[in-house]
Design a protein around this motif. Structure first.
Motif: not given
Length: 404
Positions: A88, A97, A107, A113, A252, A262
């Motif tokens: 990741y 990112y 993200d 999501k 993330p 989130d």
């Protein structure tokens, strides 16, 4: 180890990680150079040794020091948890990112999501009004089990076919719990409430709360974190806790792992829900986040997105967790970190393997990884005979409570 033939760990690298990259490319309008970086990363996983990070970012030295321990090895010859977490971090490098420009802080998993969150809220709206007036103990048990089974499926795990679609109704699956300490958890809160009542019996106007702080070490978005929020709301509104702290990811991670943004988005969606009781839930949670209340806290730490296990908890974070009255560990990855992702014999007492994690703590976990302890002698063998994939198919779960 990812080198274990026929293991879920090996399948994770061979099948799941390339598919995650494919989905990220499909879900995002990346320019050709980012798509090329992702495709090169996918090729590396399949055919080449693990490469170090090459970008300029604050955590590069940390990750490259751990990567250097496996220099020259392929992705199929390293510890599973390191491979997953480093995957990741490398993916975030490929999508830029951390770098200046239009993709900074974007993200790569956001489209997945948002879809999962919307489905979970729609599902909640169909059942939430029916439980608003349940007796507190009954409602708590319902929400506790929903917080468990909401963890059943996550976006990084394509092998778990059975999702958490039943949500709040899934508390009926008691037969699928390998360890069920529900009554002990209920007694933990009940005993503290009675003790507080005795302490403040001379002052009936004094607010009586069971515990000061409950800490959630959260896992996924969607049904998982939605039921965490519903359980947090119960604890706060019924006076079972003065404060709830969510320990969330700072970036993330594992596709669907929840970050503070989130959670805030979910609360906003709850507030806008057409069902009045669902909207009221959203408003209570929103108010709990406000400085005037500060009863719901969202916090992060780089540890949560590192390759370290709970055996390597930074002292400051361990001290912070130790100040809570109860810690709730959500999900398979937190369970793996608790046990250092090792093949302990299945009958090993969890106390002998849990990195002296601050107690009391509560494990809410559906099984999606080849790690399990605290079973009775012979129980694992019987489970394997009845269901060869019992460790990874997400069907079974744990509600395991460790006291002081």
């Amino acid at each position: 180890m990812t080198s274990e033939p026929g293991s879920f760990a090996r399948a994770t690298i061979v099948e799941r990680k390339p598919e995650i990259i494919r989905r990220v490319i499909a879900d995002n309008a990346y320019p050709p150079e980012i798509v090329a970086a992702l495709e090169a990363f996918r090729d590396e996983i399949a055919h080449h040794p693990i490469m170090p990070l090459g970008e300029d970012a604050p955590d590069v030295d940390f990750w490259n020091a751990h990567q250097a321990q496996h220099a020259g090895k392929t992705w199929l010859d390293v510890p599973w948890y390191f491979a997953e977490t480093y995957f990741y971090r490398r993916l975030l490098e490929a999508v830029r990112y951390f770098q200046p420009g239009p993709w900074r802080g974007v993200d790569p998993f956001a489209p997945q999501k948002r879809a999962q969150e919307a489905a979970a809220i729609a599902q909640l709206a169909t059942v939430w009004p029916a439980i608003e007036h349940l007796p507190p103990d009954e409602r708590f048990v319902l929400l506790l089990h929903s917080a468990l089974w909401g963890n059943r499926a996550d976006l990084s795990n394509f092998t778990v076919k059975e999702s958490a679609h039943r949500g709040l109704e899934a508390h009926t699956e008691r037969s699928n719990l390998l360890i069920d300490d529900t009554e002990a958890v209920l007694a933990f809160f009940g005993q503290r409430i009675e003790r507080m009542k005795r302490i403040f019996s001379s002052n009936p106007l004094k607010s009586v709360q069971s515990v000061d702080t409950v800490a959630f070490i959260n896992d996924n978005v969607g049904a998982d974190s939605l039921f965490d929020l519903a359980l947090a709301d119960f604890l706060l509104t019924h006076g079972w806790a003065r404060r709830v702290v969510f320990y969330l990811k700072n970036q993330p991670f594992f596709v669907s792992d929840a970050m503070p943004e989130d959670i805030r988005l979910v609360i906003q969606q709850l507030q806008a829900a057409p069902e009045p009781t669902v909207a009221a839930l959203g408003h209570r949670l929103h108010n709990a986040l406000l400085p005037a209340s500060h009863s719901l806290l969202l916090t992060t730490d780089p540890f949560w997105t590192s390759c370290l296990s709970f055996w390597d908890l930074p002292p400051a974070l361990r001290d912070d967790l130790a100040r809570a009255d109860l810690r709730i560990l959500k999900g398979d990855v937190n369970y793996r970190r608790l046990l250092d992702d090792r093949h302990w014999p299945h009958h090993t007492p969890i106390e002998a393997a849990d990195a002296a994690f601050p107690r009391p703590y509560l494990v809410l976990r559906t099984l999606k990884g080849e790690i399990m302890v605290h079973l009775q002698p012979g129980q694992a063998e019987s489970l394997t005979t009845a269901d060869p994939t019992w460790l990874i198919n997400g069907k079974r779960g744990l509600i395991q409570f460790l006291r002081d």
